[in-house]
Enzyme design. Sequence first.
Site, short mmCIF file in Angstrom:
data_model
loop_
_atom_site.label_atom_id
_atom_site.label_comp_id
_atom_site.label_asym_id
_atom_site.label_seq_id
_atom_site.Cartn_x
_atom_site.Cartn_y
_atom_site.Cartn_z
N ASP A 163 -3.23 2.51 -5.62
CA ASP A 163 -2.05 2.46 -5.08
C ASP A 163 -1.94 1.32 -3.98
O ASP A 163 -1.34 1.30 -3.04
CB ASP A 163 -1.80 3.65 -4.20
N GLU A 164 -2.74 0.23 -4.51
CA GLU A 164 -2.33 -1.04 -3.54
C GLU A 164 -2.50 -2.41 -4.33
O GLU A 164 -3.05 -2.36 -5.58
CB GLU A 164 -3.94 -1.06 -2.89
N ASP B 199 0.86 -1.20 0.14
CA ASP B 199 0.11 -0.11 0.01
C ASP B 199 1.13 1.32 -0.07
O ASP B 199 1.64 1.46 0.81
CB ASP B 199 -0.77 -0.02 1.11
MG LIG Z 1 -2.59 4.05 0.15
#
Ligand SMILES: [Mg+2]
Length: 449
Positions: A113-114, A10
Amino acid sequence: MFDKVIFHIDVNSAYLSWEAVYRLQHVGGHVDLREQVCAVGGDAAMRHGIILAKSLPAKRFGIHTGESILEARQKCPQLMIVPPNYGLYEQSSAAFMNILKEYSPEVEQYSIDEAFMDMTGTRGLWGPPRMAAERIRQEISGRLGFTVNVGVSSNKLLAKMASDFKKPDRVHTLFPEEIPEKMWPLPVADLFFVGRATAKKLHTMGIFTIGELARQDPELIKYHLKKHGEVIWAFANGMDVSPVLPEPPANKGYGNSTTIAFDVTDAGTARLVLLSLAEMVAARLRSDGVCAGVVSVTVKYDDLKSVSHQRTLPEGTNITSELFGHAGRLFDELWDGRPIRHLGIHTGRISRASGVRQISFADPVDYEKLGRLDAMVDAVRDRYGRDAMMRASFARREKVRSGSRGDGPASGMYGKPGNGAAKIQNLEHMAGGVSREKWTVDYTKVPVE
Ligand SMILES: [Mg+2]
């Protein structure tokens, strides 16, 4: 039993970090936004702009992602707000995902974003899980300049919970034997998939920590919270069997997917999103002079589940309406009625477009005519821009957007958009998702220190 090794990676304050790194490395900025009381905010000029990401110093003022810029400024008048730059986010995200793919072929992008990674069996290459995770963490910050948290466990749920522990720039493990010590003392609202409303219900039942939920009678939880209760009870006990689902490799086909800005809960809106995706995919096939022989549709729900379905076409195609027709049918077979977070169309078995197609009496569609129609649309869009031509189902939405009332719901082959009419205004007629004004930032107009 053979244990899996699953990572959840993350990016810390993704939008803000990406903007910070970009300013430092490419725009000649000297100030690291991550160290400032700073946030990325949508449309600061508009009253209803919201905070999309915040720095750690801003977090200390109690600023939350998702609250309005107005509220945030009340808490912290000196808050610096920078505009969003989705084009940059896409590039940063792709660079991030590419590094992950060097470590395992099994990478599932979960959001911009993961990602989840299945690292089972990579010990010989990268060492024990913790060491591999440290290596990935360091490589990302070294090569790309932003930091990540890595959660390490034996399933997706626990890995995701672990990556949310202390931030930034850390590796955390949460193996099943660590659950009582590391996860159970946490507030129940911290459990993945427990929203504000569910947390409230659990509180009235006297359940305040994840451990209290885990030790409850599952039947009781199920009685109060139905199916959702079953899921969160299993999560509280660290149970999750969903596999890491890598997307098909991009170079083998043409695909497009979008994370929708709101939960799609009706088939009409979902179809509109699929249409915008099909428009883009088909246009790319045509511009490369190729046809696709396989179409697949992916639906991601707002839990860890993602389902996809594909079909082989009787004949390769690059016709928008035909591609969309197949995608729509696949979607109907797949969707179980739950809120949708992400939709994708992928194509495969790519071949040169021959322009020749067997005519079948069982299938009385004039493909040649449809092909000519698409070619004309492409020519107009090439010359006058993407928006010069759009499908009527989107044009009606344009009318809604511009204030005049539409004349009844759009109908016909693309289906009716449901109650989310106001939200549909945010859909693009090609590709979908983010409006183009937000796609790039003109740094000559934005002050960079
Ligand atoms: Mg994040």
